[in-house]
Design a protein around this motif. Structure first.
Motif, PDB file in Angstrom:
ATOM      1  N   UNK A 168       0.817  -1.213   0.000  1.00 55.47           N
ATOM      2  CA  UNK A 168       0.000   0.000   0.000  1.00 55.47           C
ATOM      3  C   UNK A 168       0.854   1.268   0.000  1.00 55.47           C
ATOM      4  N   UNK A 169       2.044   1.197   0.579  1.00 57.27           N
ATOM      5  CA  UNK A 169       2.888   2.390   0.693  1.00 57.27           C
ATOM      6  C   UNK A 169       3.220   2.956  -0.683  1.00 57.27           C
ATOM      7  N   UNK A 170       3.175   4.281  -0.798  1.00 56.28           N
ATOM      8  CA  UNK A 170       3.354   4.934  -2.099  1.00 56.28           C
ATOM      9  C   UNK A 170       4.658   5.716  -2.202  1.00 56.28           C
ATOM     10  N   UNK A 171       5.674   5.232  -1.497  1.00 55.92           N
ATOM     11  CA  UNK A 171       6.994   5.844  -1.566  1.00 55.92           C
ATOM     12  C   UNK A 171       8.041   4.768  -1.340  1.00 55.92           C
ATOM     13  N   UNK A 172       9.079   4.747  -2.170  1.00 57.62           N
ATOM     14  CA  UNK A 172      10.161   3.793  -1.974  1.00 57.62           C
ATOM     15  C   UNK A 172      10.844   4.031  -0.635  1.00 57.62           C
ATOM     16  N   UNK A 173      10.943   5.282  -0.229  1.00 55.27           N
ATOM     17  CA  UNK A 173      11.542   5.588   1.068  1.00 55.27           C
ATOM     18  C   UNK A 173      10.751   4.988   2.217  1.00 55.27           C
ATOM     19  N   UNK A 174       9.427   5.087   2.157  1.00 55.89           N
ATOM     20  CA  UNK A 174       8.584   4.510   3.205  1.00 55.89           C
ATOM     21  C   UNK A 174       8.726   2.997   3.250  1.00 55.89           C
ATOM     22  N   UNK A 175       8.777   2.376   2.075  1.00 53.91           N
ATOM     23  CA  UNK A 175       8.917   0.913   2.035  1.00 53.91           C
ATOM     24  C   UNK A 175      10.260   0.473   2.616  1.00 53.91           C
ATOM     25  N   UNK A 176      11.326   1.174   2.267  1.00 56.18           N
ATOM     26  CA  UNK A 176      12.646   0.818   2.783  1.00 56.18           C
ATOM     27  C   UNK A 176      12.710   1.005   4.295  1.00 56.18           C
ATOM     28  N   UNK A 177      12.123   2.085   4.795  1.00 55.79           N
ATOM     29  CA  UNK A 177      12.110   2.323   6.238  1.00 55.79           C
ATOM     30  C   UNK A 177      11.312   1.233   6.948  1.00 55.79           C
TER      31      UNK A 177
END
Length: 219
Positions: A168-177
């Motif tokens: 669901x996350x819409x940012x690669x940064x959010x997914x990596x975190x």
């Protein structure tokens, strides 16, 4: 722009570029696969938990028929292409479901090199400690992946809910975190020999559930 796609509800999350084998045995899904192959069309996989379909799913394409069995069932190899948000569901006359789907893309396109490096380092550290042997193909695909979070997530042992949360996350940064926090949690238990043994026996998949009992005992 919305499009109508055949749907396959499954307890499965498929990330873009991920490949999975599916065993097709129900008549309605045999017809669905025949339909999409004839038109060279994608179909949607909607994760289902406790009989509830998710709103965010993945479009997949059939790469090939791997095996046809005497009972008429067959195995197919699929590959995730992109995500979608499900707007509505209707039932096809052949029994499978169709859905109105809109594209579901990341917001922004910033690079997150530092987070990529940190997530990969933590992942490699756990793999090394647990003595897990991953195929060269995995590392090659990770190196060439534009969005490395999806490739790391495939082997990080996320629960179905965690997999869906990451989808669901819409940012690669959010997914990596998200992955960094998950891997940090797992890393804290790797000195436990029994936990490491369970990881290795679990076909090399690192699963957070392995550590649940240990954490409950500590608390």
């Amino acid at each position: 722009m919305s499009k109508i796609v055949p749907l396959f509800p499954l307890p499965l999350v498929v990330y873009p570029s991920a490949k999975y084998m599916l065993h097709i045995f129900e008549e309605r899904y045999k017809k669905m696969i025949a339909f999409v192959r004839t038109l060279d069309q994608e179909f949607g996989i909607i994760p289902v938990k406790d009989s509830e379909p998710a709103r965010i799913g993945s479009l997949v394409k059939v790469i090939r028929i791997v095996k046809t069995n005497e009972d008429g069932s067959f195995d197919i190899m699929i590959e995730g292409t992109r995500r979608f948000v499900l707007r509505s569901i209707l039932q096809h006359e052949d029994g499978y479901f169709m859905g109105e789907a809109d594209g579901y893309e990341d917001i922004g396109s910033a690079a997150f090199t530092d987070l990529e490096d940190e997530a990969r380092h933590k992942f490699e550290e756990i793999v090394k400690k647990a003595e897990i042997k991953l195929e060269d193909e995995f590392w090659d695909n990770l190196n060439s992946a534009k969005l490395k979070s999806y490739k790391l997530a495939e082997k990080s042992g996320l629960t179905l809910k965690q997999q869906q949360d990451l989808l669901i996350l819409q940012s690669e940064g959010e997914r990596l975190f998200f992955l960094i926090e998950h891997l940090d949690y797992i890393n804290g238990f790797l000195d436990n020999r029994e936990v490491v043994r369970q990881i290795v026996l679990n076909d090399g998949y690192i699963n957070k559930d392995t550590f649940k009992q240990d954490r409950e005992e500590e608390e």
